[in-house]
Write an enzyme that holds these catalytic residues in place. Structure first.
Site, PDB file in Angstrom:
ATOM      1  N   HIS A   9      31.928  27.150 -34.586  1.00  0.00           N
ATOM      2  CA  HIS A   9      33.279  26.646 -34.915  1.00  0.00           C
ATOM      3  C   HIS A   9      33.769  27.207 -36.258  1.00  0.00           C
ATOM      4  O   HIS A   9      33.297  28.229 -36.708  1.00  0.00           O
ATOM      5  CB  HIS A   9      33.306  25.114 -34.871  1.00  0.00           C
ATOM      6  CG  HIS A   9      32.660  24.571 -33.631  1.00  0.00           C
ATOM      7  ND1 HIS A   9      33.258  24.616 -32.409  1.00  0.00           N
ATOM      8  CD2 HIS A   9      31.423  24.023 -33.430  1.00  0.00           C
ATOM      9  CE1 HIS A   9      32.436  24.104 -31.497  1.00  0.00           C
ATOM     10  NE2 HIS A   9      31.323  23.741 -32.079  1.00  0.00           N
ATOM     11  N   GLU A  24      31.520  19.065 -37.898  1.00  0.00           N
ATOM     12  CA  GLU A  24      30.435  19.916 -37.428  1.00  0.00           C
ATOM     13  C   GLU A  24      30.485  21.309 -38.061  1.00  0.00           C
ATOM     14  O   GLU A  24      29.459  21.836 -38.492  1.00  0.00           O
ATOM     15  CB  GLU A  24      30.500  20.031 -35.897  1.00  0.00           C
ATOM     16  CG  GLU A  24      29.318  20.797 -35.338  1.00  0.00           C
ATOM     17  CD  GLU A  24      29.533  21.280 -33.924  1.00  0.00           C
ATOM     18  OE1 GLU A  24      30.438  20.777 -33.230  1.00  0.00           O
ATOM     19  OE2 GLU A  24      28.778  22.188 -33.522  1.00  0.00           O
ATOM     20  N   HIS A  77      24.773  24.859 -34.283  1.00  0.00           N
ATOM     21  CA  HIS A  77      25.724  23.797 -33.933  1.00  0.00           C
ATOM     22  C   HIS A  77      25.125  22.426 -34.212  1.00  0.00           C
ATOM     23  O   HIS A  77      23.921  22.288 -34.420  1.00  0.00           O
ATOM     24  CB  HIS A  77      26.084  23.865 -32.441  1.00  0.00           C
ATOM     25  CG  HIS A  77      26.992  24.991 -32.086  1.00  0.00           C
ATOM     26  ND1 HIS A  77      28.308  24.803 -31.762  1.00  0.00           N
ATOM     27  CD2 HIS A  77      26.758  26.324 -32.020  1.00  0.00           C
ATOM     28  CE1 HIS A  77      28.857  25.989 -31.506  1.00  0.00           C
ATOM     29  NE2 HIS A  77      27.942  26.930 -31.654  1.00  0.00           N
ATOM     30  N   GLU A 141      21.217  23.126 -31.360  1.00  0.00           N
ATOM     31  CA  GLU A 141      21.943  21.882 -31.661  1.00  0.00           C
ATOM     32  C   GLU A 141      21.032  21.053 -32.559  1.00  0.00           C
ATOM     33  O   GLU A 141      20.073  20.437 -32.106  1.00  0.00           O
ATOM     34  CB  GLU A 141      22.254  21.116 -30.366  1.00  0.00           C
ATOM     35  CG  GLU A 141      23.145  21.877 -29.380  1.00  0.00           C
ATOM     36  CD  GLU A 141      24.634  21.694 -29.636  1.00  0.00           C
ATOM     37  OE1 GLU A 141      24.996  21.122 -30.697  1.00  0.00           O
ATOM     38  OE2 GLU A 141      25.428  22.127 -28.788  1.00  0.00           O
TER      39      GLU A 141
HETATM   40 ZN   LIG Z   1      29.400  22.988 -31.643  1.00  0.00          ZN
END
Ligand SMILES: [Zn+2]
Length: 176
Positions: A9, A24, A77, A141
């Protein structure tokens, strides 16, 4: 050895918004820069998809990694879920049986060993950055921004450093 690091992102896309308004994209970028520093100190050549709060398309991220001639691609992430009880660490690769599957397992295990969250595991997933890159590629993640305990941890620079150390340990283990 060339490692391409992709902070998930950024820019107009903040990613998941967590408890306390943590974004995030900010966590992803900080952990990515810390990871790059650790790997560079260990002799790796590092390139990033971006090093500031910038908008970069998924296809552009992959093409920058391909143009760099990366040996490995790591996207960073944080997870989210409507259920605040859901927590832990998981890592994705594109499809079963490819090198990236073993790479994902090694990095995910090394990360969990460092940060001690629930090991959700590693899974095949058809994600653009994993599909469009032409080197072993994984998407990590770290933890859930929607879990109160994990959001508090992710807000701490010391925990983000631990995340970077864990991922670096996995990369160094897998590539040496
Ligand atoms: Zn993400």
């Amino acid at each position: 050895m060339r490692i391409f690091i992709d902070p998930g992102h950024g820019g107009t896309n903040p990613g998941a918004i967590g408890i306390g308004g943590i974004r995030e994209a900010d966590i992803n970028l900080d952990v990515s820069l810390r990871l790059g520093e650790l790997l560079a100190a260990n002799g790796y050549d590092i390139e990033y998809s971006h090093t500031g709060d910038e908008t970069v398309s998924l296809a552009e991220r992959a093409s920058r990694a391909n143009n760099f001639g990366a040996d490995y691609f790591v996207s960073i992430h944080c997870n989210s879920n409507p259920d605040p009880d859901i927590g832990g660490t998981e890592t994705f690769y594109y499809r079963e049986g490819i090198t990236a599957q073993r790479f994902a397992e090694t990095v995910n295990d090394a990360l969990v060993a460092e940060i001690n969250l629930r090991n959700i595991g590693t899974f095949a997933r058809n994600l653009a950055v994993l599909r469009l890159t032409n080197m072993p590629a994984i998407l990590v993640e770290l933890a859930f921004v929607t879990n109160p305990t994990e959001a508090a941890l992710l807000s701490m620079p010391s925990f983000r450093q631990d995340c970077a150390v864990g991922i670096a340990n996995g990369i160094i283990d897998f590539t040496s």
